[in-house]
Design a protein around this motif. Structure first.
Motif, PDB file in Angstrom:
ATOM      1  N   ALA A   9     -30.197  39.661   0.891  1.00 30.64           N
ATOM      2  CA  ALA A   9     -29.205  40.580   0.320  1.00 30.64           C
ATOM      3  C   ALA A   9     -29.086  40.435  -1.186  1.00 30.64           C
ATOM      4  N   GLU A  10     -29.236  39.224  -1.699  1.00 32.24           N
ATOM      5  CA  GLU A  10     -28.972  39.043  -3.127  1.00 32.24           C
ATOM      6  C   GLU A  10     -30.231  39.159  -3.973  1.00 32.24           C
ATOM      7  N   LEU A  11     -31.402  39.126  -3.346  1.00 36.86           N
ATOM      8  CA  LEU A  11     -32.636  39.208  -4.129  1.00 36.86           C
ATOM      9  C   LEU A  11     -33.470  40.430  -3.755  1.00 36.86           C
ATOM     10  N   VAL A  12     -33.694  41.264  -4.750  1.00 40.19           N
ATOM     11  CA  VAL A  12     -34.530  42.449  -4.588  1.00 40.19           C
ATOM     12  C   VAL A  12     -36.005  42.007  -4.613  1.00 40.19           C
ATOM     13  N   GLY A  13     -36.839  42.638  -3.826  1.00 43.41           N
ATOM     14  CA  GLY A  13     -38.287  42.373  -3.889  1.00 43.41           C
ATOM     15  C   GLY A  13     -38.631  40.957  -3.458  1.00 43.41           C
TER      16      GLY A  13
ATOM     17  N   THR B  35     -34.641  29.757 -10.120  1.00 45.96           N
ATOM     18  CA  THR B  35     -33.443  28.925  -9.976  1.00 45.96           C
ATOM     19  C   THR B  35     -32.603  29.400  -8.796  1.00 45.96           C
ATOM     20  N   THR B  36     -32.487  30.710  -8.672  1.00 48.26           N
ATOM     21  CA  THR B  36     -31.681  31.277  -7.583  1.00 48.26           C
ATOM     22  C   THR B  36     -32.268  30.887  -6.225  1.00 48.26           C
ATOM     23  N   VAL B  37     -33.584  31.002  -6.087  1.00 49.92           N
ATOM     24  CA  VAL B  37     -34.218  30.664  -4.814  1.00 49.92           C
ATOM     25  C   VAL B  37     -34.111  29.153  -4.549  1.00 49.92           C
TER      26      VAL B  37
ATOM     27  N   ASP C  25     -43.783  38.824 -11.644  1.00 49.33           N
ATOM     28  CA  ASP C  25     -42.907  39.655 -12.486  1.00 49.33           C
ATOM     29  C   ASP C  25     -42.435  40.843 -11.662  1.00 49.33           C
ATOM     30  N   TYR C  26     -41.282  41.394 -12.040  1.00 50.05           N
ATOM     31  CA  TYR C  26     -40.765  42.571 -11.330  1.00 50.05           C
ATOM     32  C   TYR C  26     -41.312  43.846 -11.945  1.00 50.05           C
ATOM     33  N   SER C  27     -41.478  44.851 -11.109  1.00 53.04           N
ATOM     34  CA  SER C  27     -41.834  46.179 -11.611  1.00 53.04           C
ATOM     35  C   SER C  27     -40.571  46.822 -12.182  1.00 53.04           C
TER      36      SER C  27
ATOM     37  N   GLY D 270     -43.605  30.886 -12.395  1.00 53.96           N
ATOM     38  CA  GLY D 270     -43.399  32.283 -12.746  1.00 53.96           C
ATOM     39  C   GLY D 270     -42.707  32.382 -14.086  1.00 53.96           C
ATOM     40  N   ASN D 271     -42.658  33.587 -14.605  1.00 52.89           N
ATOM     41  CA  ASN D 271     -42.048  33.823 -15.905  1.00 52.89           C
ATOM     42  C   ASN D 271     -40.528  33.702 -15.802  1.00 52.89           C
ATOM     43  N   PRO D 272     -39.864  33.594 -16.947  1.00 50.68           N
ATOM     44  CA  PRO D 272     -38.405  33.494 -16.921  1.00 50.68           C
ATOM     45  C   PRO D 272     -37.767  34.705 -16.241  1.00 50.68           C
ATOM     46  N   GLY D 273     -36.669  34.440 -15.541  1.00 46.69           N
ATOM     47  CA  GLY D 273     -35.895  35.516 -14.927  1.00 46.69           C
ATOM     48  C   GLY D 273     -36.515  36.109 -13.680  1.00 46.69           C
ATOM     49  N   THR D 274     -37.429  35.389 -13.048  1.00 45.62           N
ATOM     50  CA  THR D 274     -38.057  35.912 -11.828  1.00 45.62           C
ATOM     51  C   THR D 274     -37.384  35.371 -10.562  1.00 45.62           C
ATOM     52  N   GLY D 275     -36.316  34.597 -10.712  1.00 44.90           N
ATOM     53  CA  GLY D 275     -35.542  34.188  -9.545  1.00 44.90           C
ATOM     54  C   GLY D 275     -35.781  32.758  -9.068  1.00 44.90           C
TER      55      GLY D 275
ATOM     56  N   GLN E  95     -28.902  47.753 -10.270  1.00 44.80           N
ATOM     57  CA  GLN E  95     -27.977  48.405  -9.346  1.00 44.80           C
ATOM     58  C   GLN E  95     -27.178  47.370  -8.552  1.00 44.80           C
ATOM     59  N   LEU E  96     -27.896  46.368  -8.053  1.00 43.22           N
ATOM     60  CA  LEU E  96     -27.262  45.309  -7.267  1.00 43.22           C
ATOM     61  C   LEU E  96     -26.247  44.529  -8.112  1.00 43.22           C
ATOM     62  N   MET E  97     -26.654  44.199  -9.341  1.00 43.61           N
ATOM     63  CA  MET E  97     -25.758  43.436 -10.225  1.00 43.61           C
ATOM     64  C   MET E  97     -24.502  44.249 -10.535  1.00 43.61           C
ATOM     65  N   LEU E  98     -24.682  45.559 -10.787  1.00 43.10           N
ATOM     66  CA  LEU E  98     -23.541  46.418 -11.105  1.00 43.10           C
ATOM     67  C   LEU E  98     -22.593  46.513  -9.906  1.00 43.10           C
TER      68      LEU E  98
ATOM     69  N   ASN F  22     -37.506  39.391 -17.427  1.00 44.53           N
ATOM     70  CA  ASN F  22     -37.304  39.978 -16.103  1.00 44.53           C
ATOM     71  C   ASN F  22     -35.826  40.227 -15.778  1.00 44.53           C
ATOM     72  N   ALA F  23     -35.379  39.735 -14.624  1.00 41.84           N
ATOM     73  CA  ALA F  23     -34.013  40.034 -14.177  1.00 41.84           C
ATOM     74  C   ALA F  23     -32.967  39.490 -15.144  1.00 41.84           C
ATOM     75  N   ARG F  24     -33.306  38.408 -15.867  1.00 42.07           N
ATOM     76  CA  ARG F  24     -32.318  37.883 -16.811  1.00 42.07           C
ATOM     77  C   ARG F  24     -32.084  38.863 -17.954  1.00 42.07           C
ATOM     78  N   SER F  25     -33.163  39.521 -18.405  1.00 37.74           N
ATOM     79  CA  SER F  25     -32.994  40.526 -19.462  1.00 37.74           C
ATOM     80  C   SER F  25     -32.125  41.676 -18.972  1.00 37.74           C
ATOM     81  N   VAL F  26     -32.279  42.020 -17.692  1.00 41.43           N
ATOM     82  CA  VAL F  26     -31.446  43.081 -17.122  1.00 41.43           C
ATOM     83  C   VAL F  26     -29.986  42.637 -17.124  1.00 41.43           C
ATOM     84  N   ARG F  27     -29.742  41.411 -16.679  1.00 43.40           N
ATOM     85  CA  ARG F  27     -28.359  40.920 -16.654  1.00 43.40           C
ATOM     86  C   ARG F  27     -27.768  40.939 -18.070  1.00 43.40           C
ATOM     87  N   ASN F  28     -28.536  40.470 -19.041  1.00 43.08           N
ATOM     88  CA  ASN F  28     -28.043  40.446 -20.422  1.00 43.08           C
ATOM     89  C   ASN F  28     -27.777  41.856 -20.929  1.00 43.08           C
TER      90      ASN F  28
HETATM   91  N1  ADP Z   1     -34.974  39.496  -7.146  1.00 45.98           N
HETATM   92  C1  ADP Z   1     -33.779  39.473  -7.724  1.00 45.98           C
HETATM   93  N2  ADP Z   1     -32.795  40.273  -7.313  1.00 45.98           N
HETATM   94  C2  ADP Z   1     -31.581  40.253  -7.895  1.00 45.98           C
HETATM   95  N3  ADP Z   1     -31.257  39.443  -8.907  1.00 45.98           N
HETATM   96  C3  ADP Z   1     -32.202  38.602  -9.379  1.00 45.98           C
HETATM   97  C4  ADP Z   1     -33.504  38.570  -8.812  1.00 45.98           C
HETATM   98  N4  ADP Z   1     -34.232  37.639  -9.472  1.00 45.98           N
HETATM   99  C5  ADP Z   1     -33.430  37.118 -10.392  1.00 45.98           C
HETATM  100  N5  ADP Z   1     -32.196  37.675 -10.344  1.00 45.98           N
HETATM  101  C6  ADP Z   1     -31.063  37.366 -11.217  1.00 45.98           C
HETATM  102  O1  ADP Z   1     -31.571  37.207 -12.533  1.00 45.98           O
HETATM  103  C7  ADP Z   1     -31.002  36.082 -13.177  1.00 45.98           C
HETATM  104  C8  ADP Z   1     -32.074  35.086 -13.547  1.00 45.98           C
HETATM  105  O2  ADP Z   1     -32.623  34.528 -12.344  1.00 45.98           O
HETATM  106  P1  ADP Z   1     -33.045  32.995 -12.252  1.00 45.98           P
HETATM  107  O3  ADP Z   1     -33.056  32.601 -10.826  1.00 45.98           O
HETATM  108  O4  ADP Z   1     -32.206  32.175 -13.178  1.00 45.98           O
HETATM  109  O5  ADP Z   1     -34.532  33.094 -12.799  1.00 45.98           O
HETATM  110  P2  ADP Z   1     -35.499  31.936 -13.319  1.00 45.98           P
HETATM  111  O6  ADP Z   1     -34.938  30.628 -12.850  1.00 45.98           O
HETATM  112  O7  ADP Z   1     -36.827  32.270 -12.731  1.00 45.98           O
HETATM  113  O8  ADP Z   1     -35.502  32.034 -14.824  1.00 45.98           O
HETATM  114  C9  ADP Z   1     -29.958  35.551 -12.228  1.00 45.98           C
HETATM  115  O9  ADP Z   1     -28.735  36.114 -12.596  1.00 45.98           O
HETATM  116  C10 ADP Z   1     -30.408  36.049 -10.866  1.00 45.98           C
HETATM  117  O10 ADP Z   1     -29.326  36.235 -10.015  1.00 45.98           O
END
Ligand code: ADP
Ligand code: MG
Length: 313
Positions: A35-39, A85-87, A207-209, A78-83, A218-221, A251-257
């Motif tokens: 639910a929390e991770l796209v792709g 830490t979250t995983v 990397d994400y497309s 993987g590159n920064p912001g690819t998930g 969309q999910l973050m919003l 990647n996703a971190r740039s989107v969050r920022n």
């Molecule tokens: N597949 C994903 N779907 C939704 N949010 C994601 C996804 N991948 C990363 N994020 C979000 O992007 C941000 C950076 O992810 P993070 O796990 O810290 O990446 P990394 O450790 O690879 O740099 C976090 O806020 C995370 O929740």
């Protein structure tokens, strides 16, 4: 064979993998991950595979079959912001649910948390971190910085040796995840075969497309209870496509920022007209101009001053 010490389990004994799965409640964590991770389909598959392995291992133990504690140390590349830490956080929970670590917390560190500046400082620092991580996951971000062959007397080597020892001695209660850029991690493993041989699972984070990044936005919003106006949606897509081509794209971190900055601009926009009464919808809506004001749209494409890609946190 240690099985002779246990009650022998007959060849006709039955085992229920599904019951073990349900009892572990690991499905909840996997659902959360979905639910929390796209792709990230390949990553999710690898995680399910590891769960299967551990569940079968549990039943094998019940059956009195040979069950050397499985090696669970991992690398997430993987590159920064690819998930990554979250995983890793979810992985800690999964390992806890399956009974492979006592507590299931995660301690995230970088070289500076492990390596001291002076002789004699590294061992106590590394041991203190290991003590905190025991019973959970030790996540070492940009792990390759531990190895600096150009410095002959680098204290990083000392940290690596202690880590190797503890990864072996406490493999039943500590899982180490090494994370970082793929190429640098490959080089690190080639130079540190001891470390390489202790890592059982290598998981690559692609990397994400731009479609995936839109879905992530969309999910973050949704989680933040904001929404995009239709114009803002197409502007965000354009933003993402431009941003992907710029340096330090994360990647996703740039989107969050980007979304954080858009929220700031939305607030300033509303505040500038603060005498007007606002609908709930106004408080929720990001307009195209809140995104369009980003310097990503300035020509020529500039370098963002914030160096998102530099440190992986
Ligand atoms: N597949 C994903 N779907 C939704 N949010 C994601 C996804 N991948 C990363 N994020 C979000 O992007 C941000 C950076 O992810 P993070 O796990 O810290 O990446 P990394 O450790 O690879 O740099 C976090 O806020 C995370 O929740
Ligand atoms: Mg990270």
């Amino acid at each position: 064979m240690n099985s002779v010490l246990k009650d022998p389990v007959g060849d006709d004994a039955r085992f229920n993998l599904d019951a073990a799965f349900r009892d572990s409640h690991v499905a909840d964590v996997i659902e959360k991950l979905e639910a929390e991770l796209v792709g990230l389909a390949p990553v999710k598959t690898r995680i399910r595979d590891i769960c299967s392995l551990l569940l079968v291992d549990t039943l094998r133990r019940q059956a009195g079959l040979s069950t050397e504690a499985p090696s669970l140390h991992m690398s997430f590349t993987g590159n920064p912001g690819t998930g990554k830490t979250t995983v890793a956080l979810r992985m800690a929970e999964i390992l806890h649910h399956l009974g492979y670590v006592r507590k299931g917390h995660m301690v995230a560190v970088t070289r500076d948390d492990l390596v001291g500046q002076y002789i004699g400082h590294t061992a106590p620092k590394t041991r203190e971190v290991l003590k905190r991580a025991m019973g959970g996951v030790l996540f070492i971000d940009e792990a390759y910085y531990l190895y600096r062959p150009e410095n002959e007397r680098d204290y990083g080597q000392e940290a690596i040796e202690i880590l190797l020892q503890e990864m072996e001695n406490h493999r039943d209660d500590l899982v180490v995840i090494l994370a970082g850029y793929e190429d640098r991690m490959d080089r690190f493993f080639r130079s540190n075969p001891g470390m390489s041989s202790r890592i059982a699972h290598h998981i690559a984070f692609p990397d994400y497309s731009s479609e995936e990044l839109m879905a992530i936005a969309q999910l973050m919003l949704e989680q933040m209870q904001y929404m995009l106006s239709p114009d803002a949606r197409s502007t965000l897509r354009e933003y993402i496509e431009r941003r992907q081509k710029q340096p330090h794209f994360a990647n996703a971190r740039s989107v969050r920022n980007a979304l954080d900055r858009a929220r700031l601009r939305q607030a300033s926009r509303l505040f500038a007209k603060r005498t007007a009464s606002l609908a709930k919808r106004d408080l929720m809506t990001i307009e195209a101009e809140d995104i369009r004001a980003s310097r990503v749209f300035a020509e020529p494409a500039p370098v963002e001053t914030q160096r998102e890609g530099e440190l992986q946190t």
